[in-house]
Design an enzyme around this catalytic site. Structure first.
Site, PDB file in Angstrom:
ATOM      1  N   ARG A 113      17.557  25.443  80.309  1.00  0.00           N
ATOM      2  CA  ARG A 113      16.586  26.296  79.628  1.00  0.00           C
ATOM      3  C   ARG A 113      17.122  27.709  79.438  1.00  0.00           C
ATOM      4  NH1 ARG A 113      14.414  25.816  75.685  1.00  0.00           N
ATOM      5  NH2 ARG A 113      14.060  23.681  76.408  1.00  0.00           N
ATOM      6  N   LYS A 148      13.942  48.677  69.137  1.00  0.00           N
ATOM      7  CA  LYS A 148      12.835  47.719  69.146  1.00  0.00           C
ATOM      8  C   LYS A 148      13.353  46.361  69.600  1.00  0.00           C
ATOM      9  CE  LYS A 148      10.459  50.305  65.531  1.00  0.00           C
ATOM     10  NZ  LYS A 148       9.991  50.343  64.135  1.00  0.00           N
ATOM     11  N   LYS A 180      11.895  62.706  66.416  1.00  0.00           N
ATOM     12  CA  LYS A 180      10.997  61.957  65.540  1.00  0.00           C
ATOM     13  C   LYS A 180       9.644  62.662  65.457  1.00  0.00           C
ATOM     14  CE  LYS A 180      11.656  57.673  64.971  1.00  0.00           C
ATOM     15  NZ  LYS A 180      11.611  56.192  65.038  1.00  0.00           N
ATOM     16  N   GLU A 213      14.211  63.131  62.110  1.00  0.00           N
ATOM     17  CA  GLU A 213      13.404  62.376  61.150  1.00  0.00           C
ATOM     18  C   GLU A 213      12.541  63.327  60.341  1.00  0.00           C
ATOM     19  OE1 GLU A 213      10.800  58.588  62.019  1.00  0.00           O
ATOM     20  OE2 GLU A 213       9.586  60.386  62.354  1.00  0.00           O
ATOM     21  N   ASP A 235      12.243  58.921  56.463  1.00  0.00           N
ATOM     22  CA  ASP A 235      11.369  57.848  56.933  1.00  0.00           C
ATOM     23  C   ASP A 235      10.293  57.504  55.907  1.00  0.00           C
ATOM     24  OD1 ASP A 235      10.508  56.015  59.017  1.00  0.00           O
ATOM     25  OD2 ASP A 235       8.764  57.317  59.255  1.00  0.00           O
TER      26      ASP A 235
END
Length: 297
Positions: A113, A148, A180, A213, A235
């Site tokens: 697995r 992410k 950001k 950003e 962005d």
């Protein structure tokens, strides 16, 4: 799926540090899955049994995770005999066999697995990354991943991104400054945030590349006035506004497009002349591919 051979120099050679991280991952994953013992195998399979199994491909895509699979079997059975038939980064088709392994039968089932989960996840990311890379392979733009990623699996998922032909951005919060929207809002302004970084570097005798950003042309103009950055991240800019922004930047800084980039939009964005395109979907939206580990009788 048409594919250029992106593997090779873009895929980092296995270093001792990477090897140790993989071994830690393997041991922790086995502890999670096996716990005090694989009681089903202990109850049904004689301790000295050995079997040979094959890794069977049941999907089309880019293979990833073979090197980790080999290490898993080395951990569960040091006497395992691993015959590698395909390499990480190879294009795979239904019916292909990636490797054969002969080892203790209980160890085989203990590893099954973990091997499949890892390879299916990595192959899904490599395959999606390859699709993005293919869309812009004739253009000078670089497609980047993001943070992410699955917690504690970032190094594995970023490895898969490289196997697919895209590029890694920062590994974490420590290897690049990225100002950001939340930083700007908390600092009070872009100018305050950029000046804060300058002061921080001076006080700590540090230097890191700086990305900032911007959300609109007004913020872009503020950054261009302040300066002291390496890259400007544009962005969620629509293409006409993106082109206008690039004209204002005029090659003075590296440029990056981000925000909701898809396979349908990436080429149009790349054709604007932006240097980088960051795509969170490479890791957060990849679908695992279908692989199986079957005992050969």
């Amino acid at each position: 799926m048409k594919r250029t051979n992106f593997a090779g120099p873009k895929v980092k050679i296995m270093t001792e540090i990477l090897r140790q991280r993989i071994l830690q991952f393997i041991n922790e994953a086995l502890a999670e899955d096996v716990g005090p013992g694989d009681f089903t195998s202990e109850a049904t399979i004689p301790a000295t049994n050995r079997d040979t199994a094959r890794l069977l491909v049941k999907d089309v895509g880019v293979l990833a995770g073979v090197e980790i699979a080999k290490m898993v079997f080395e951990v569960v059975d040091p006497t395992a005999e691993f015959t590698q038939l395909m390499n990480d980064g190879d294009l795979m088709h239904v019916g292909d066999e990636a490797f054969h392994v002969n080892c203790n039968s209980r160890a085989l089932l203990k590893a099954e697995r973990l091997v499949l989960n890892t390879m299916q996840r990595m192959s899904g990311i490599a395959t999606l990354s390859n699709r993005y890379a293919f869309e812009v392979e004739d253009l000078p733009v670089k497609v980047l991943d993001t943070r992410k990623t699955t917690p504690n699996l970032r190094f594995i998922e970023k490895w898969a991104v490289r196997l697919g032909g895209c590029h890694n951005y920062r590994d974490g919060l420590y290897d690049r400054i990225m100002i950001k929207d939340n930083h700007v809002d908390a600092a009070g302004s872009l100018t305050a945030a950029i000046n804060g970084v300058k002061t921080f570097f001076e006080e700590n005798n540090m230097e890191l590349p700086i990305t900032v950003e911007v959300r609109n042309l007004v913020e872009l103009m503020e950054v261009l006035e302040v300066g002291h950055v390496d890259r400007i991240m544009l962005d969620n800019f629509e293409v006409p506004i993106l082109k206008e922004a690039l004209a204002h930047i005029a090659g003075r800084y590296e440029t990056e497009a981000s925000g909701g980039i898809t396979l349908k939009t990436i080429r149009e964005i790349a054709l604007t002349g932006v240097d980088y395109i960051s795509v969170g979907a490479l890791t957060h939206s990849a679908t695992s591919l279908d692989l199986s580990l079957k005992v050969m009788k």
